[in-house]
Design a protein around this motif. Structure first.
Motif, PDB file in Angstrom:
ATOM      1  N   TYR A  46       0.923  -1.119  -0.100  1.00 20.02           N
ATOM      2  CA  TYR A  46       0.032  -0.072   0.175  1.00 20.02           C
ATOM      3  C   TYR A  46       0.907   1.418   0.198  1.00 20.02           C
ATOM      4  O   TYR A  46       0.562   2.133  -0.847  1.00 20.02           O
ATOM      5  CB  TYR A  46      -0.870  -0.038   1.247  1.00 20.02           C
ATOM      6  CG  TYR A  46      -1.727   1.228   1.552  1.00 20.02           C
ATOM      7  CD1 TYR A  46      -2.659   1.634   0.439  1.00 20.02           C
ATOM      8  CD2 TYR A  46      -1.272   2.285   2.168  1.00 20.02           C
ATOM      9  CE1 TYR A  46      -3.480   2.701   0.624  1.00 20.02           C
ATOM     10  CE2 TYR A  46      -1.925   3.550   2.256  1.00 20.02           C
ATOM     11  CZ  TYR A  46      -2.963   3.794   1.486  1.00 20.02           C
ATOM     12  OH  TYR A  46      -3.798   4.846   1.770  1.00 20.02           O
ATOM     13  N   ARG A  58      -2.545  11.262  -5.597  1.00 20.70           N
ATOM     14  CA  ARG A  58      -3.121  12.115  -4.259  1.00 20.70           C
ATOM     15  C   ARG A  58      -3.256  13.488  -4.404  1.00 20.70           C
ATOM     16  O   ARG A  58      -4.116  14.213  -3.911  1.00 20.70           O
ATOM     17  CB  ARG A  58      -1.920  11.834  -3.093  1.00 20.70           C
ATOM     18  CG  ARG A  58      -1.948  12.563  -1.756  1.00 20.70           C
ATOM     19  CD  ARG A  58      -3.554  11.957  -1.038  1.00 20.70           C
ATOM     20  NE  ARG A  58      -3.921  12.716  -0.038  1.00 20.70           N
ATOM     21  CZ  ARG A  58      -5.325  12.830   0.314  1.00 20.70           C
ATOM     22  NH1 ARG A  58      -6.043  12.600  -0.493  1.00 20.70           N
ATOM     23  NH2 ARG A  58      -5.639  13.416   1.628  1.00 20.70           N
ATOM     24  N   GLU A  61      -6.577  13.627  -5.987  1.00 24.47           N
ATOM     25  CA  GLU A  61      -7.613  13.731  -4.959  1.00 24.47           C
ATOM     26  C   GLU A  61      -7.570  15.087  -4.314  1.00 24.47           C
ATOM     27  O   GLU A  61      -8.948  15.449  -4.099  1.00 24.47           O
ATOM     28  CB  GLU A  61      -7.270  12.523  -3.769  1.00 24.47           C
ATOM     29  CG  GLU A  61      -7.294  11.118  -4.450  1.00 24.47           C
ATOM     30  CD  GLU A  61      -6.982  10.010  -3.196  1.00 24.47           C
ATOM     31  OE1 GLU A  61      -7.374   9.119  -3.230  1.00 24.47           O
ATOM     32  OE2 GLU A  61      -6.396  10.598  -2.211  1.00 24.47           O
ATOM     33  N   LYS A 213      -5.789   7.664  13.604  1.00 23.31           N
ATOM     34  CA  LYS A 213      -4.516   7.470  13.059  1.00 23.31           C
ATOM     35  C   LYS A 213      -3.260   7.378  13.636  1.00 23.31           C
ATOM     36  O   LYS A 213      -2.439   6.767  13.476  1.00 23.31           O
ATOM     37  CB  LYS A 213      -4.707   8.352  11.613  1.00 23.31           C
ATOM     38  CG  LYS A 213      -4.256   9.868  11.864  1.00 23.31           C
ATOM     39  CD  LYS A 213      -4.060  10.369  10.332  1.00 23.31           C
ATOM     40  CE  LYS A 213      -3.413  11.672  10.335  1.00 23.31           C
ATOM     41  NZ  LYS A 213      -2.831  12.486   9.159  1.00 23.31           N
ATOM     42  N   ASP A 246      -1.533  11.391   3.481  1.00 26.50           N
ATOM     43  CA  ASP A 246      -2.561  10.470   3.011  1.00 26.50           C
ATOM     44  C   ASP A 246      -3.907  10.835   3.609  1.00 26.50           C
ATOM     45  O   ASP A 246      -4.090  11.611   4.286  1.00 26.50           O
ATOM     46  CB  ASP A 246      -2.238   9.095   3.297  1.00 26.50           C
ATOM     47  CG  ASP A 246      -3.035   7.956   2.356  1.00 26.50           C
ATOM     48  OD1 ASP A 246      -3.795   8.387   1.582  1.00 26.50           O
ATOM     49  OD2 ASP A 246      -2.834   6.767   2.809  1.00 26.50           O
ATOM     50  N   ASN A 247      -5.035  10.304   2.961  1.00 32.24           N
ATOM     51  CA  ASN A 247      -6.304  10.526   3.504  1.00 32.24           C
ATOM     52  C   ASN A 247      -6.451   9.642   4.857  1.00 32.24           C
ATOM     53  O   ASN A 247      -6.016   8.832   4.943  1.00 32.24           O
ATOM     54  CB  ASN A 247      -7.380   9.745   2.523  1.00 32.24           C
ATOM     55  CG  ASN A 247      -8.816   9.552   3.085  1.00 32.24           C
ATOM     56  OD1 ASN A 247      -8.888   8.834   4.002  1.00 32.24           O
ATOM     57  ND2 ASN A 247      -9.559  10.495   2.877  1.00 32.24           N
ATOM     58  N   ALA A 249      -8.746   8.545   7.039  1.00 31.11           N
ATOM     59  CA  ALA A 249      -9.208   7.114   7.263  1.00 31.11           C
ATOM     60  C   ALA A 249      -8.588   6.044   6.405  1.00 31.11           C
ATOM     61  O   ALA A 249      -8.388   4.999   7.017  1.00 31.11           O
ATOM     62  CB  ALA A 249     -10.642   7.326   6.755  1.00 31.11           C
ATOM     63  N   ARG A 250      -8.309   6.297   5.258  1.00 28.01           N
ATOM     64  CA  ARG A 250      -7.598   5.256   4.479  1.00 28.01           C
ATOM     65  C   ARG A 250      -6.285   4.853   5.089  1.00 28.01           C
ATOM     66  O   ARG A 250      -5.924   3.499   5.100  1.00 28.01           O
ATOM     67  CB  ARG A 250      -7.329   5.668   3.205  1.00 28.01           C
ATOM     68  CG  ARG A 250      -7.052   4.702   2.185  1.00 28.01           C
ATOM     69  CD  ARG A 250      -7.045   5.026   0.769  1.00 28.01           C
ATOM     70  NE  ARG A 250      -6.304   6.441   0.465  1.00 28.01           N
ATOM     71  CZ  ARG A 250      -6.138   7.315  -0.276  1.00 28.01           C
ATOM     72  NH1 ARG A 250      -7.357   7.286  -1.242  1.00 28.01           N
ATOM     73  NH2 ARG A 250      -5.461   8.517  -0.376  1.00 28.01           N
ATOM     74  N   GLU A 253      -6.547   2.601   8.159  1.00 25.64           N
ATOM     75  CA  GLU A 253      -7.043   0.982   7.856  1.00 25.64           C
ATOM     76  C   GLU A 253      -5.745   0.531   7.386  1.00 25.64           C
ATOM     77  O   GLU A 253      -5.521  -0.831   7.492  1.00 25.64           O
ATOM     78  CB  GLU A 253      -8.273   1.454   6.831  1.00 25.64           C
ATOM     79  CG  GLU A 253      -8.695   0.007   6.517  1.00 25.64           C
ATOM     80  CD  GLU A 253      -9.710   0.006   5.363  1.00 25.64           C
ATOM     81  OE1 GLU A 253     -10.587   1.243   5.153  1.00 25.64           O
ATOM     82  OE2 GLU A 253      -9.813  -0.947   4.346  1.00 25.64           O
ATOM     83  N   ALA A 254      -4.859   1.144   6.386  1.00 26.07           N
ATOM     84  CA  ALA A 254      -3.703   0.763   5.816  1.00 26.07           C
ATOM     85  C   ALA A 254      -2.808   0.211   7.024  1.00 26.07           C
ATOM     86  O   ALA A 254      -2.202  -0.950   6.996  1.00 26.07           O
ATOM     87  CB  ALA A 254      -3.036   1.501   4.839  1.00 26.07           C
TER      88      ALA A 254
END
Ligand code: BJ8
Length: 426
Positions: A46, A58, A61, A213, A246-247, A249-250, A253-254
């Motif tokens: 990832y 990114r 986005e 995070k 990075d975002n 929430a993503r 999770e990663a």
């Protein structure tokens, strides 16, 4: 190169030729340093992807977010609360850079003996190679070290959206009041920028997002206590660096996914290095992408890094914000309390940091500490002496390294690191 990205970079005003050159150096370094490692957790795929798209997907986005009315805020310091940005429908991104660029031009604005982190940030602006900086609707400069404080005066002539945040230098009641006042001023400025009033609900939600995070990264850190060490210091540093781009929430999770995988490795006693490989705690100045020189030297010299006492590391993520407040004011107080614990070397006195380094060395079972300073970074260079003394008192070996972003001293630094590793071996 993806044509859509090329026109995106062009629209942002980047110097395409210089930017191409930067991406190619970055890509090659990444291949040689990260992809050359063996036995990495699969979840690092990832982060490899994020890095390969750090100026591409990114940025797209972020620009898409902007089209939907969201604002982008750029920051150079972990004292800028992401919670406030998120609560007002803005995205916070890190702007620090870790490579020399356009140095001749930079030295028209800054003295030669300025730390590489500050010079590099100017170089990325003057060389027109940072899409994050060019996407930002507001750039926050904070009064931390003298170098940054004075450099922002010059940066103000290069950008038209610089916001200056004052910061305390002492952990006193007055210092805390100043921070609280500055966070309120920042909140007002962000609300004005976005046109969104921060509410108790939005601030609570933002606190939860940022806590999640930070908790994920802290979970990853804690897993590095294991023997053999389940993940390399380089990979852990990378996750800490991606934290700033990075975002949220993503990203959470990663990182949690990697933690699950790493837990599995620990159960099976699978390590990135053999048991008894010397364990190093890295302490000191933050390392922004692509400043991977020292960790790469350490981990190719027979040791493994088990923790980072740095703003791109544990100093940035160890404390969470209480989310139990029932008004915006109470939550703003909780945010102030959380950030007031950050033990940056700009504070005086800064006993907490000394204790924390000793504590980290014990927690992560480090055989030695490498204290890393960027040349001309007076706060951390000055503090490296008391750090070394505090470690000496606990019989923890310490090596002090001063370096910059250049590669000229690699041989010399490697020789010193290798000698230190020999010394701390069982
Ligand atoms: S809270 S460490 S991110 S100020 S390396 S520019 S100190 S001369 S980066 Fe920092 Fe905030 Fe503190 Fe963290 Fe100055 Fe030193 Fe350069 Fe530095």
């Amino acid at each position: 190169m993806n044509n859509e990205y090329v026109s995106m970079w062009k629209d942002l005003g980047l110097n395409l030729e210089a930017h191409d050159a930067l991406l190619s150096v970055l890509g090659n370094a990444y291949k040689d340093i990260f992809l050359a490692q063996k036995n990495r957790p699969e979840g690092m795929g990832y982060f490899d992807f994020v890095m390969s798209e750090v100026h591409g997907l990114r940025i797209k986005e972020l620009l898409d977010e902007k089209l939907q009315g969201r604002k982008i805020i750029g920051s150079y310091c972990v004292f800028v609360p992401e919670e406030i940005a998120l609560a007002a429908n803005a995205t916070l991104v890190g702007l620090c850079s870790g490579a020399d660029f356009a140095m001749e031009e930079v030295e028209r604005y800054l003295p030669r003996n300025t730390c590489a982190l500050i010079k590099s940030s100017f170089g990325f602006k003057l060389g027109k190679v940072c899409p994050y900086l060019e996407s930002a609707d507001m750039i926050v400069g904070e009064n931390t070290c003298d170098g940054k404080k004075k450099a922002y005066e010059s940066l103000g002539s290069l950008v038209d959206n610089l916001y200056i945040m004052d910061l305390p230098q002492m952990k006193s009641d007055q210092g805390r009041d100043l921070l609280r006042h500055e966070y309120n001023r920042f909140k007002n400025a962000v609300e004005e920028l976005t046109g969104v009033a921060i509410t108790t609900a939005s601030l609570k939600e933002a606190i939860k997002t940022v806590n999640a995070k930070r908790s994920a990264l802290h979970r990853l850190s804690m897993l590095r206590k294991a023997e053999p060490v389940p993940i390399s210091g380089l990979d852990a540093l990378l996750a800490n660096q991606v934290f700033f781009y990075d975002n949220p929430a993503r990203f959470t999770e990663a990182v949690n996914k990697i933690c699950d995988e790493v837990e599995n490795r620990i159960e099976k006693k699978q390590g990135i290095a053999l048991e008894k490989t010397p364990r190093i705690l890295l302490s000191g100045c933050p390392m922004a992408v692509p400043n991977w020189k020292l960790p790469w030297i350490i981990e190719t010299s027979g040791a493994v890094i088990v923790g980072e006492e740095s703003c791109v590391g544990e100093r940035g993520v160890r404390n969470l914000t209480k989310d139990s407040g029932t008004t915006v004011d109470e939550l703003m107080d909780a945010i102030t309390d959380r950030y007031f614990k950050v033990d940056c070397a700009i504070f005086t006195p800064n006993e907490d940091r000394l204790e924390h380094i000793v504590d980290m060395a014990k927690t992560y079972k480090a055989d030695g500490v490498i204290h890393y300073c960027l040349q001309f970074c007076h706060p951390y260079i000055m503090e490296s002496i008391p750090v070394e003394k505090a470690l000496e008192e606990k019989n923890i070996p310490c090596l002090r390294i001063e370096t910059d972003y250049g590669m000229e001293d690699v041989g010399q630094v490697k020789t010193r690191v290798e000698a230190f590793i020999e010394l701390i071996k069982d």
